[in-house]
Scaffold this active site. Structure first.
Site, short mmCIF file in Angstrom:
data_model
loop_
_atom_site.label_atom_id
_atom_site.label_comp_id
_atom_site.label_asym_id
_atom_site.label_seq_id
_atom_site.Cartn_x
_atom_site.Cartn_y
_atom_site.Cartn_z
N GLY A 129 0.83 -1.21 0.00
CA GLY A 129 0.00 0.00 0.00
C GLY A 129 0.86 1.25 0.00
CB ILE A 159 -0.35 6.31 6.12
CG1 ILE A 159 -1.18 5.05 5.90
CG2 ILE A 159 -1.20 7.42 6.70
CD1 ILE A 159 -1.77 4.49 7.18
CB SER A 175 -8.49 1.20 11.97
OG SER A 175 -9.45 2.20 12.25
CE1 TYR A 218 -10.83 -0.03 7.07
CE2 TYR A 218 -11.56 1.05 9.09
CZ TYR A 218 -10.59 0.83 8.14
OH TYR A 218 -9.36 1.46 8.24
#
Length: 272
Positions: A7, A12, A134, A160
């Protein structure tokens, strides 16, 4: 330090790459979009004087993850840091070509598969494994027997949260297996992640509600380079400190059940 970041083409992931480049890490950048990856590559080269190695892989395809692992094993005799950062948030239910719900595959099953395929190389290198979770993991109600949320009420944010709780439990299992594994909440950040959702519109529009992506990138880099990434194996970090989390995010039995379900979902042998 040979550091693989997934990613890494934006947000980020890109920010952590630039931070670690300044610290002298030899970077291997993985992204889905070659054009965006090329932009980050040039920014890293401007810092180090040498372009980083890059691999293109879409985590919505487990075959592409397998190909990525094979390429990394072929090219590098050691891997010192693996940053599992690739992720997605979709408010709508989407199914991958592998038959899994998109978020649980990209956010958990794909990094689970990649890490296991690289496991021996990572062990040989005494590598760190850093996974971007998260604070949404706190609200997760992960059910290892229903990873795709087919038998429960659908909500993009609920799923999520499940996928991010899976990141925390995966970190627990890795630590139990002797890896220097940590995970983190990178912060509420002003990036393109989850673009179009009401929450992220607020983050982008309301002053002070979100932080710059460089802040989240620095938190990833902290666990990749600071002793905290080794001495607090198995822990969930927030603002560069180990955080207290709900039982469901650290339950060894739930982590073990998730591990077994993930082996089956990715086609790995039970001994993995």
């Amino acid at each position: 330090m040979i550091t693989v970041i997934t990613g890494a083409s934006a947000g980020i992931g890109a920010a952590s790459a630039l931070d670690l480049a300044r610290q002298g890490h030899q970077l291997v950048l993985v992204g889905r979009n070659p054009e965006k990856l090329g932009v980050v590559t040039r920014r890293v080269e401007a810092i180090t004087g040498t372009p980083p190695d890059t691999f293109t892989a879409d985590f919505a395809s487990l075959d592409e993850v397998r190909g990525l692992a094979a390429g990394l094993l072929d090219r590098y005799e050691r891997i010192d840091v693996l940053v599992n950062n690739a992720g997605v948030m979709s408010p709508d239910r989407r199914t991958t070509g592998d038959g899994h719900e998109l978020m649980i595959q990209v956010n958990h099953l794909a990094p689970f598969l990649l890490t296991n395929l690289l496991a021996e190389r990572l062990k040989e290198s005494s590598a760190r494994i850093v996974t971007t979770s998260s604070r949404a993991a706190r609200t997760g109600r992960l059910d290892p027997s229903d990873l795709d949320r087919e038998r429960r009420r659908w909500s993009g944010w609920l799923q999520y949260g499940d996928s991010k709780q899976a990141n925390a439990l995966f970190t627990v299992s890795l630590a139990e297996r002797g890896f220097a594994a940590t995970c983190l909440h990178p912060g509420v950040l002003r990036t393109e992640f989850a673009a179009g959702t009401f929450f992220m519109k607020l983050v982008m529009l309301v002053p002070g509600m979100g932080e710059a992506p460089e802040v989240g990138g620095a938190r990833i880099a902290h666990l990749a380079a600071h002793p905290d990434g080794v001495t607090h194996a198995g822990r969930f970090f927030a603002r560069n400190r180990p955080a207290e989390v709900p039982e469901r995010m650290r339950d060894p039995a739930l982590a073990a059940a998730l591990w077994d379900a993930s082996l089956a979902a990715t086609g790995l042998p039970a001994a993995a």
